[in-house]
Write a protein that holds these residues in place. Structure first.
Motif, PDB file in Angstrom:
ATOM      1  N   ALA A   1      17.946  -8.369 -64.127  1.00  0.00           N
ATOM      2  CA  ALA A   1      19.143  -7.621 -64.520  1.00  0.00           C
ATOM      3  C   ALA A   1      19.307  -6.374 -63.647  1.00  0.00           C
ATOM      4  O   ALA A   1      20.406  -6.079 -63.166  1.00  0.00           O
ATOM      5  N   VAL A   2      18.190  -5.666 -63.427  1.00  0.00           N
ATOM      6  CA  VAL A   2      18.266  -4.413 -62.665  1.00  0.00           C
ATOM      7  C   VAL A   2      18.705  -4.682 -61.231  1.00  0.00           C
ATOM      8  O   VAL A   2      19.558  -3.981 -60.680  1.00  0.00           O
ATOM      9  N   ILE A   3      18.144  -5.734 -60.626  1.00  0.00           N
ATOM     10  CA  ILE A   3      18.526  -6.066 -59.253  1.00  0.00           C
ATOM     11  C   ILE A   3      20.020  -6.337 -59.178  1.00  0.00           C
ATOM     12  O   ILE A   3      20.717  -5.852 -58.288  1.00  0.00           O
ATOM     13  N   PHE A   4      20.515  -7.070 -60.173  1.00  0.00           N
ATOM     14  CA  PHE A   4      21.954  -7.366 -60.176  1.00  0.00           C
ATOM     15  C   PHE A   4      22.767  -6.074 -60.252  1.00  0.00           C
ATOM     16  O   PHE A   4      23.721  -5.879 -59.511  1.00  0.00           O
TER      17      PHE A   4
ATOM     18  N   SER B   1      25.227  -4.738 -57.303  1.00  0.00           N
ATOM     19  CA  SER B   1      26.680  -4.601 -57.428  1.00  0.00           C
ATOM     20  C   SER B   1      27.108  -3.157 -57.229  1.00  0.00           C
ATOM     21  O   SER B   1      28.183  -2.903 -56.695  1.00  0.00           O
ATOM     22  N   VAL B   2      26.265  -2.210 -57.649  1.00  0.00           N
ATOM     23  CA  VAL B   2      26.623  -0.801 -57.434  1.00  0.00           C
ATOM     24  C   VAL B   2      26.614  -0.490 -55.939  1.00  0.00           C
ATOM     25  O   VAL B   2      27.529   0.130 -55.405  1.00  0.00           O
ATOM     26  N   PHE B   3      25.582  -0.960 -55.244  1.00  0.00           N
ATOM     27  CA  PHE B   3      25.481  -0.687 -53.813  1.00  0.00           C
ATOM     28  C   PHE B   3      26.603  -1.367 -53.045  1.00  0.00           C
ATOM     29  O   PHE B   3      27.173  -0.793 -52.126  1.00  0.00           O
ATOM     30  N   ASP B   4      26.899  -2.593 -53.403  1.00  0.00           N
ATOM     31  CA  ASP B   4      27.861  -3.365 -52.630  1.00  0.00           C
ATOM     32  C   ASP B   4      29.277  -2.850 -52.806  1.00  0.00           C
ATOM     33  O   ASP B   4      29.981  -2.612 -51.839  1.00  0.00           O
TER      34      ASP B   4
ATOM     35  N   ASN C   1      22.028 -12.754 -65.184  1.00  0.00           N
ATOM     36  CA  ASN C   1      20.881 -12.669 -64.281  1.00  0.00           C
ATOM     37  C   ASN C   1      19.570 -12.549 -65.049  1.00  0.00           C
ATOM     38  O   ASN C   1      18.544 -13.090 -64.647  1.00  0.00           O
ATOM     39  N   LEU C   2      19.633 -11.821 -66.156  1.00  0.00           N
ATOM     40  CA  LEU C   2      18.448 -11.655 -67.001  1.00  0.00           C
ATOM     41  C   LEU C   2      17.969 -13.014 -67.515  1.00  0.00           C
ATOM     42  O   LEU C   2      16.800 -13.382 -67.376  1.00  0.00           O
TER      43      LEU C   2
ATOM     44  N   ILE D   1       9.725  -0.733 -59.305  1.00  0.00           N
ATOM     45  CA  ILE D   1      10.596  -1.629 -58.537  1.00  0.00           C
ATOM     46  C   ILE D   1      11.969  -0.989 -58.296  1.00  0.00           C
ATOM     47  O   ILE D   1      12.501  -1.046 -57.184  1.00  0.00           O
ATOM     48  N   ILE D   2      12.511  -0.346 -59.331  1.00  0.00           N
ATOM     49  CA  ILE D   2      13.802   0.325 -59.147  1.00  0.00           C
ATOM     50  C   ILE D   2      13.662   1.410 -58.075  1.00  0.00           C
ATOM     51  O   ILE D   2      14.493   1.529 -57.166  1.00  0.00           O
TER      52      ILE D   2
END
Lengths: 322, 114
Positions: free
Chosen positions: A93-96, A100-103, A119-120, A180-181
């Motif tokens: 979930a966090v990666i998603f 999306s925030v970065f992109d 995603n989770l 990881i974050i």
């Protein structure tokens, strides 16, 4: 095909190929011997119903394992699922969310929520499938459970967890997720950490870090985070404090102490323009700003060091606690 | 109660199954002849349990088999092997020890309740 053939085929179709011909021959002879000399279809039906459900009979013939994960591995399997699934799910979930925030930069909360939920679930199912397959392979090959220690002995009780303090799993999981974050932000988008302001309605951002200097110490940061993740994983697996774990914990803290000091020891790591911006916003001279900043960093490092030392000491205390 | 009882009984019988089968295979016999024999002698065993069991024991080299195709119906005759004899003797010894101690336990229990 007569009833006997159909019955035998239904039995052997559930058997390993190598066994089928022999069982077919055996069973055919057995059935014929159960029938009177001049038998009718009714006689056949009587004999076959005596032999019962072909699947159950096949079960008796088959000595191979009929389960994916047996009792010896099941506990370890569940344990690993309980540890890995929540971690992987949250990371998914966090990666998603980060992606999306970065992109896109703009955030639609409905999409973000739905996407991260999908995603989770997706990540959790993938991890579930992977662990299940690995354990099924272990089962087929008689590999001992990775969680099971050799042979149990009474003396284990003396050295075991009963006297040590338990470690909360949640703590370890949270620590892994934050590592990881932290890694993803520092590695992929360190420019996002900075001073945000609007200029004529456009959002501007001055990165906090000097990206060149940051990328030079990046390998150390990655190593340190990796070390932290490994330590947390060991804590989760063990579930209780012990001296070895306390020692690993201590090394991990030492290592992060070194990395923290290396990051903040020279002010080159920070972007000079952020000081200029602060100076103009707060209307204080740059020299005072950098001076205050330097003191702030020292205080921060002091707090971090105290925290790391306290954590190391408490690890040792908890492992010997009666 | 009835289902529970029949489960318990079949569990009890399962322990003696192999000894029963081995005891009768000094001379070669085929599957169904054993089924009939046990039924007459009050130690009945289902055909769908016995046939797979015979095959398993043969795989474990406790039994050996030979086909007789002389008659209209081919028959697979099973006979205990030399290795099987050894196992059978050991099993019998264990069996007697088990019933002796179980008997003693049951007797004590009876005496106490009297």
């Amino acid at each position: 095909m007569n009833l006997i053939e159909i019955y035998i085929n239904q039995v052997i179709k559930n058997l390993p190929v190598a066994e089928r011909e022999e069982v077919k021959k055996d069973l055919n002879a057995d059935i014929l011997n159960m029938l009177p000399d001049d038998y009718t279809e009714n006689d056949i039906k009587k004999v076959l119903s005596q032999l019962g459900d072909p699947e159950i009979l096949a079960d008796e013939y088959r000595d191979a394992k009929r389960y994916l994960i047996g009792p010896k591995l099941y506990d370890g399997y569940l344990k690993l699922l309980r540890i890995v699934l929540p971690i992987v799910a949250v990371i998914g979930a966090v990666i998603f969310i980060l992606e999306s925030v970065f992109d896109s930069g703009s955030i639609n909360f409905v999409d973000l929520f739905a996407g991260s939920l999908a995603n989770l679930v997706n990540a959790a199912f993938t991890a579930f499938a992977a662990i299940t397959i690995i354990f099924a392979v272990f089962e087929r090959n008689n590999v001992a459970s990775p969680f099971k220690k050799k042979q149990w002995a009474v003396d284990d009780l003396k050295t075991s967890h009963i006297i040590a303090k338990p470690i909360s799993k949640g703590e370890g999981i949270v620590s892994i997720i934050f590592s990881i974050i932290f890694f993803m932000i520092l590695y992929f988008s360190p420019q996002l950490i900075g001073w945000y302001y609007t200029d004529n309605g456009i959002v501007m951002n001055i990165p906090l870090f000097n990206l060149d200097v940051l990328s030079r110490i990046m390998p150390l940061i990655i190593l340190s985070l990796l070390f932290a993740v490994i330590t947390s994983t060991l804590k989760i697996i063990s579930g209780y404090w012990n001296i070895k774990l306390a020692f690993v914990n201590f090394l991990n803290n030492m290592f992060s102490a070194i990395v923290w000091i290396m990051i903040f020891a020279n002010q080159n790591i920070f972007n000079a323009s952020i000081f200029e911006k602060l100076s103009s916003v707060l209307d204080i001279s740059i020299i005072r700003i950098t001076g205050l900043f330097g003191i702030g960093i020292k205080v921060l490092i002091a707090f971090i060091m105290i925290g790391l030392v306290a954590d190391s000491v408490s690890g040792f205390r908890k492992s010997v606690r009666k | 109660m009835d289902e529970l009882m029949s489960n318990l009984i079949s569990e009890l019988k399962r322990g003696t199954l192999i000894i029963n089968v081995l005891s009768q295979l000094k001379t070669p016999k085929y599957g169904y002849s054993l089924v009939e024999f046990f039924e007459k002698n009050g130690a009945s065993i289902e055909a769908n349990t016995l046939y797979p069991l015979l095959r398993r024991l043969e795989k474990q080299n406790i039994l050996q088999s030979s086909w007789n195709t002389d008659s209209a119906k081919p028959r697979k005759y099973y006979k205990i092997s030399a290795y099987g004899e050894e196992i059978y003797k050991k099993l019998c010894k264990e069996y007697f020890e088990i019933i002796n101690s179980t008997n003693n336990l049951i007797m004590e229990d009876n005496n106490e309740s009297d």
